[in-house]
Write an enzyme that holds these catalytic residues in place. Structure first.
Site, mmCIF file in Angstrom:
data_model
loop_
_atom_site.group_PDB
_atom_site.id
_atom_site.type_symbol
_atom_site.label_atom_id
_atom_site.label_comp_id
_atom_site.label_asym_id
_atom_site.label_seq_id
_atom_site.Cartn_x
_atom_site.Cartn_y
_atom_site.Cartn_z
ATOM 1 N N ASP A 22 2.119 -16.926 -32.400
ATOM 2 C CA ASP A 22 3.159 -16.855 -31.366
ATOM 3 C C ASP A 22 3.760 -15.451 -31.284
ATOM 4 O O ASP A 22 4.980 -15.275 -31.390
ATOM 5 C CB ASP A 22 4.256 -17.881 -31.687
ATOM 6 C CG ASP A 22 5.196 -18.114 -30.504
ATOM 7 O OD1 ASP A 22 4.801 -17.809 -29.355
ATOM 8 O OD2 ASP A 22 6.330 -18.583 -30.726
ATOM 9 N N ALA A 43 18.787 -16.041 -29.246
ATOM 10 C CA ALA A 43 18.773 -17.498 -29.094
ATOM 11 C C ALA A 43 17.522 -17.890 -28.322
ATOM 12 O O ALA A 43 17.215 -17.297 -27.282
ATOM 13 C CB ALA A 43 20.020 -17.985 -28.368
#
Length: 614
Positions: free
Chosen positions: A362, A194
């Site tokens: 990223d 998450a």
């Protein structure tokens, strides 16, 4: 960006009334689990169908919304960061080191855990800053970096039933009811990861196999929009502050950097990440850089299940692997394995930066996997929310800058490339006094940030080691002084390389990214595949005598020797690789025409017939 963040933090905590009450909230007690941190309440409200399809910062919210968000941020920062940390200092005094300060227990949590908890509650805007810092224990204390790692893929997930309902709503028209029910049952009751924008489940699709399903958090766009407007307002105010008068020159602004543009660019990237359809397209584009049947690096990119992707969910092939940061430092075999995979990642990033011009922007610890397969270890890429584009002109200028820095240590030449790098306007570079000031500032920065050490086997060649913490500190002083632009490639590429190098240095403190970057630059310098005039000029500067402008055999010898020493290849292979390219053949023809005498003359003649025929 650290400079901007520091200013924003100071403004937020000083511009609004703050209550310094040191309490552990019931919400924190209820939701904070071991190694888990809570998520923003604002991120758990709103319309599940909201999404971002564009890349621009949205129109301004009403002023009262921005003010409400500013007050919310100031309260979180004061109650969960400033107040506890100040009390920790008052109770236990100054620490022996910053690392011991951040690891110091402060109530139920350490000081570092409290910062991570607060950042998560602040939302994705601030999480994005700290995800990159989590991979730089050489820039921030190790205990703080360790606490921030949880922001990469181990944040508090939102309600499991809500997530499954979103998936059901999105797929009800794409699957028959029986298959959909079976698919939902296969997800289980726990997420596998998450982060600030979404959470991931592992599921099973008939006739396909295991898949990963990413589900977007509800109301996340609205929260980011409010942050965007707030920080853009602060940046606008900072840009409006008048500068101090300087004799003989007009000074319009105290801070010359285009802060508003930088803020807009930063948020446009976050909005890109919110667009799951854009991410699916990015993943497919990125996979074409590394075809499974190619002869390139050992890279694995998940396959997108196109017909099941929507605005709010993303379905892709499941990759089984371990995070590059999950390694026992005492197990040297595992450390070496991970270092070899990280080296693949850095080589890929440099190749994307200097050759292909499309960069995974990223690559933090939660987005990179070590994948073990019978044929060996592979690097697995995840999360394709941002692919950065590097213009060809910039790629060529970066090659030239690296060559000038390593081979000649010519800071003035590097400063002259800032226009091609799109960091400074032509007006600034054409101003002789500004150019001289920039060169002087760069010399001071590089004196602090680069340490030159001899490479093994040749004391004449010294590869610089980049001290990233010193570079950041120096740039916070340099950027406001000049009219710096912060183009997308600069922020994203710096973050990508910085993150990968940080992971590598956590396993091997002696790791040096220039050791990989320099051979790439030398190869491109000598082959010049784009026929760039900047690359050609740089090569001529490096191989010719500055006064006579005749080719200097010693410089040519050193240039070729550097390539052989750093790559570990034999000298003949280096020359042969050069001969295989049109630019390389042109380079060696030039040497032949000027009858350069060097230890490589014999090798050159051996390839002469092939070289002329090609």
């Amino acid at each position: 960006m650290p400079f901007i963040m520091n200013i924003i933090a100071v403004l937020l905590v000083s511009s609004f009334p703050i209550s310094y009450s040191f309490t552990t909230t019931s919400r924190s007690k209820e939701l904070l689990r071991p190694n888990k941190l809570v998520s923003s309440p604002a991120a758990r409200t709103g319309d599940a169908n909201s999404f971002v399809s564009g890349r621009n910062v949205p129109e301004a919210n009403p002023p009262d919304e921005s003010l409400a968000r500013a007050i919310e941020i100031s309260k979180i920062m004061s109650s969960q960061i400033l107040s506890p940390l100040v009390i920790s200092l008052l109770k236990e005094g100054l620490p022996q080191s910053w690392d011991s300060f951040w690891s110091r227990e402060n109530g139920e949590f350490s000081n570092a855990q409290r910062v991570a908890l607060a950042v998560e509650e602040l939302g994705p805007t601030y999480v994005k800053f700290c995800q990159a810092l989590a991979s730089r224990p050489d820039v921030i204390p190790k205990s703080l970096a360790s606490a921030l790692e949880i922001l990469q893929d181990d944040m508090q997930p939102f309600d499991n039933e809500t997530a499954k309902q979103i998936i059901k709503d999105e797929l009800r028209n794409k699957m028959n009811p029986e298959v959909l029910d079976a698919f939902l049952m296969s997800l289980g009751s726990e997420t596998v990861g998450a982060a600030s924008i979404g959470q991931v489940y592992k599921g099973f699709l008939p006739r396909y196999g295991d898949v990963a399903i990413k589900v977007k958090r509800r109301g996340i766009r609205e929260l980011v929009e409010r942050d965007a407007q707030l920080l853009k307002g602060i940046a606008t105010w900072l840009e409006s502050i008048p500068g101090l008068p300087i004799e003989g020159k007009k000074s319009n602004r105290l801070i010359a950097t285009e802060l508003v543009n930088a803020v807009e660019e930063f948020f446009s990237r976050i909005f890109e990440e919110l667009d799951y359809r854009n991410e699916a397209a990015n993943c497919k584009e990125f996979s074409r850089l590394y075809p499974s049947n190619g002869n390139g690096p050992s890279v694995v990119v998940p396959e997108i299940v196109d017909n099941l992707c929507t605005d709010n969910i993303l379905v892709m092939e499941w990759l089984e692997g371990t995070k590059l940061t999950d390694v026992d430092s005492e197990d040297q075999c595992s450390v070496n394995e991970n270092l070899s995979v990280i080296s693949i990642g850095i080589e890929c990033t440099i190749s994307q930066l200097l050759e292909t011009g499309r960069l995974h922007a990223d690559p933090h610890g939660g987005n990179l996997l070590k994948i073990k397969r019978p044929e060996g270890n592979h690097l697995g890429y995840l999360d394709f929310g941002i692919l950065s584009t590097v213009p060809e002109q910039v790629r060529d200028a970066l090659v030239c800058a690296v060559a000038y820095l390593v081979f000649d240590r010519d800071v003035e030449a590097v400063a002259s490339l800032f226009g091609e790098l799109q960091l400074l306007s032509p007006e600034t570079l054409e101003d002789e006094s500004e150019r001289a000031a920039l060169t002087a500032e760069l010399e001071a920065v590089l004196d602090q940030a680069l340490v030159y050490r001899e490479i093994e086997g040749d004391p004449s060649t010294k590869i610089p080691i980049l001290k990233f913490d010193k570079l950041l500190d120096a740039l916070t002083r340099l950027v406001p002084r000049f009219k710096f632009k912060l183009p997308p490639y600069f922020i994203n590429n710096a973050r990508a390389l910085s993150t990968l190098e940080g992971i590598a240095r956590s396993l091997d403190p002696s790791f040096n990214v220039f050791q990989i970057l320099y051979p790439f630059a030398l190869t491109k310098l000598m082959t010049n595949p784009t026929n760039s005039p900047f690359v050609e000029k740089t090569l001529q500067d490096l191989i010719r005598d500055p006064l006579s402008r005749r080719i200097d055999s010693k410089k040519v010898t050193r240039l070729l020797k550097d390539s052989a020493l750093i790559t570990g290849f034999q000298q003949r292979k280096v020359i042969y690789d050069i001969l295989k390219t049109r630019g390389g053949r042109k380079f060696l023809l030039q040497l032949g025409r000027e009858k350069v005498k060097s230890p490589y003359a014999e090798s050159t003649s051996l390839f002469k017939s092939n070289f002329l025929r090609l």
